[in-house]
Design a protein around this motif. Structure first.
Motif, PDB file in Angstrom:
ATOM      1  N   GLU A 106     -10.099   6.404   8.217  1.00  9.98           N
ATOM      2  CA  GLU A 106     -11.470   5.930   8.035  1.00  9.98           C
ATOM      3  C   GLU A 106     -11.866   4.928   9.115  1.00  9.98           C
ATOM      4  OE1 GLU A 106     -11.547   4.459   4.026  1.00  9.98           O
ATOM      5  OE2 GLU A 106     -11.659   6.484   3.167  1.00  9.98           O
TER       6      GLU A 106
ATOM      7  N   LEU B  12      -4.476  -4.254   6.034  1.00 12.24           N
ATOM      8  CA  LEU B  12      -4.153  -3.763   4.697  1.00 12.24           C
ATOM      9  C   LEU B  12      -2.841  -4.373   4.213  1.00 12.24           C
ATOM     10  CD1 LEU B  12      -4.944  -1.729   2.417  1.00 12.24           C
ATOM     11  CD2 LEU B  12      -3.540  -0.050   3.638  1.00 12.24           C
TER      12      LEU B  12
ATOM     13  N   GLN C 289      -5.200   6.940   4.784  1.00 12.43           N
ATOM     14  CA  GLN C 289      -6.646   6.967   4.556  1.00 12.43           C
ATOM     15  C   GLN C 289      -7.336   5.796   5.251  1.00 12.43           C
ATOM     16  OE1 GLN C 289      -7.825   7.367   0.462  1.00 12.43           O
ATOM     17  NE2 GLN C 289      -9.969   7.013   0.919  1.00 12.43           N
ATOM     18  N   THR C 290      -6.769   4.614   5.157  1.00 12.68           N
ATOM     19  CA  THR C 290      -7.342   3.436   5.803  1.00 12.68           C
ATOM     20  C   THR C 290      -7.432   3.630   7.312  1.00 12.68           C
ATOM     21  OG1 THR C 290      -6.560   1.953   4.067  1.00 12.68           O
ATOM     22  CG2 THR C 290      -7.001   0.953   6.223  1.00 12.68           C
TER      23      THR C 290
ATOM     24  N   PRO D  37       0.834  -1.208   0.000  1.00 12.44           N
ATOM     25  CA  PRO D  37       0.000   0.000   0.000  1.00 12.44           C
ATOM     26  C   PRO D  37       0.869   1.259   0.000  1.00 12.44           C
ATOM     27  CG  PRO D  37      -0.609  -1.486   1.794  1.00 12.44           C
ATOM     28  CD  PRO D  37       0.634  -2.026   1.185  1.00 12.44           C
ATOM     29  N   THR D  38       0.363   2.286  -0.635  1.00 13.63           N
ATOM     30  CA  THR D  38       1.069   3.567  -0.625  1.00 13.63           C
ATOM     31  C   THR D  38       0.884   4.229   0.737  1.00 13.63           C
ATOM     32  OG1 THR D  38      -0.846   4.842  -1.390  1.00 13.63           O
ATOM     33  CG2 THR D  38       0.609   3.892  -3.099  1.00 13.63           C
TER      34      THR D  38
ATOM     35  N   GLU E 131      -0.289   7.094   1.265  1.00 13.04           N
ATOM     36  CA  GLU E 131      -1.612   7.723   1.247  1.00 13.04           C
ATOM     37  C   GLU E 131      -2.707   6.708   1.565  1.00 13.04           C
ATOM     38  OE1 GLU E 131      -4.529   9.742  -2.031  1.00 13.04           O
ATOM     39  OE2 GLU E 131      -2.424  10.375  -2.070  1.00 13.04           O
ATOM     40  N   GLU E 132      -2.609   5.498   1.009  1.00 10.56           N
ATOM     41  CA  GLU E 132      -3.593   4.454   1.294  1.00 10.56           C
ATOM     42  C   GLU E 132      -3.563   4.057   2.765  1.00 10.56           C
ATOM     43  OE1 GLU E 132      -3.902   1.913  -2.839  1.00 10.56           O
ATOM     44  OE2 GLU E 132      -2.108   1.667  -1.595  1.00 10.56           O
ATOM     45  N   VAL E 133      -2.380   3.996   3.337  1.00  6.31           N
ATOM     46  CA  VAL E 133      -2.240   3.647   4.754  1.00  6.31           C
ATOM     47  C   VAL E 133      -2.911   4.704   5.616  1.00  6.31           C
ATOM     48  CG1 VAL E 133      -0.594   3.371   6.641  1.00  6.31           C
ATOM     49  CG2 VAL E 133      -0.152   2.271   4.435  1.00  6.31           C
TER      50      VAL E 133
END
Length: 84
Positions: A15, A77, A11-12, A4-5, A7-9
């Motif tokens: 959220e 993730l 955001q996850t 994961p990028t 940013e994905e980390v």
């Protein structure tokens, strides 16, 4: 699946924390909240603040739980990325 990028980390984690907060409190009971997530050099840092004046003691416990939930979501993730 690639790792994961950053940013994905972030955001996850954010959220997951927010989802837990509003699973525990009605939105109308929370006057303010802040979820701060950083992910740098493979290190995740999650800080959660909740202002719920009617239930201040419980708000602190929920903030701690939200931070743990965010970390668990990021672990999942990465585990999903490793499985593929």
């Amino acid at each position: 699946m690639p790792e994961p990028t950053d940013e994905e980390v972030v955001q996850t984690a954010a959220e997951a924390a927010e989802g837990l907060i509003f699973a525990r409190f009605k939105q109308s009971r929370v006057t303010d909240f802040d979820v701060t997530v950083t992910f740098e050099d493979g290190v995740l840092d999650v800080d959660v603040y909740i202002n719920a004046p009617d239930d201040a003691e419980n708000a602190e416990a929920v903030a701690d739980e939200a931070a743990r939930t965010a970390q668990e979501a990021v672990d999942e993730l990465f585990a999903a990325a490793d499985d593929e």
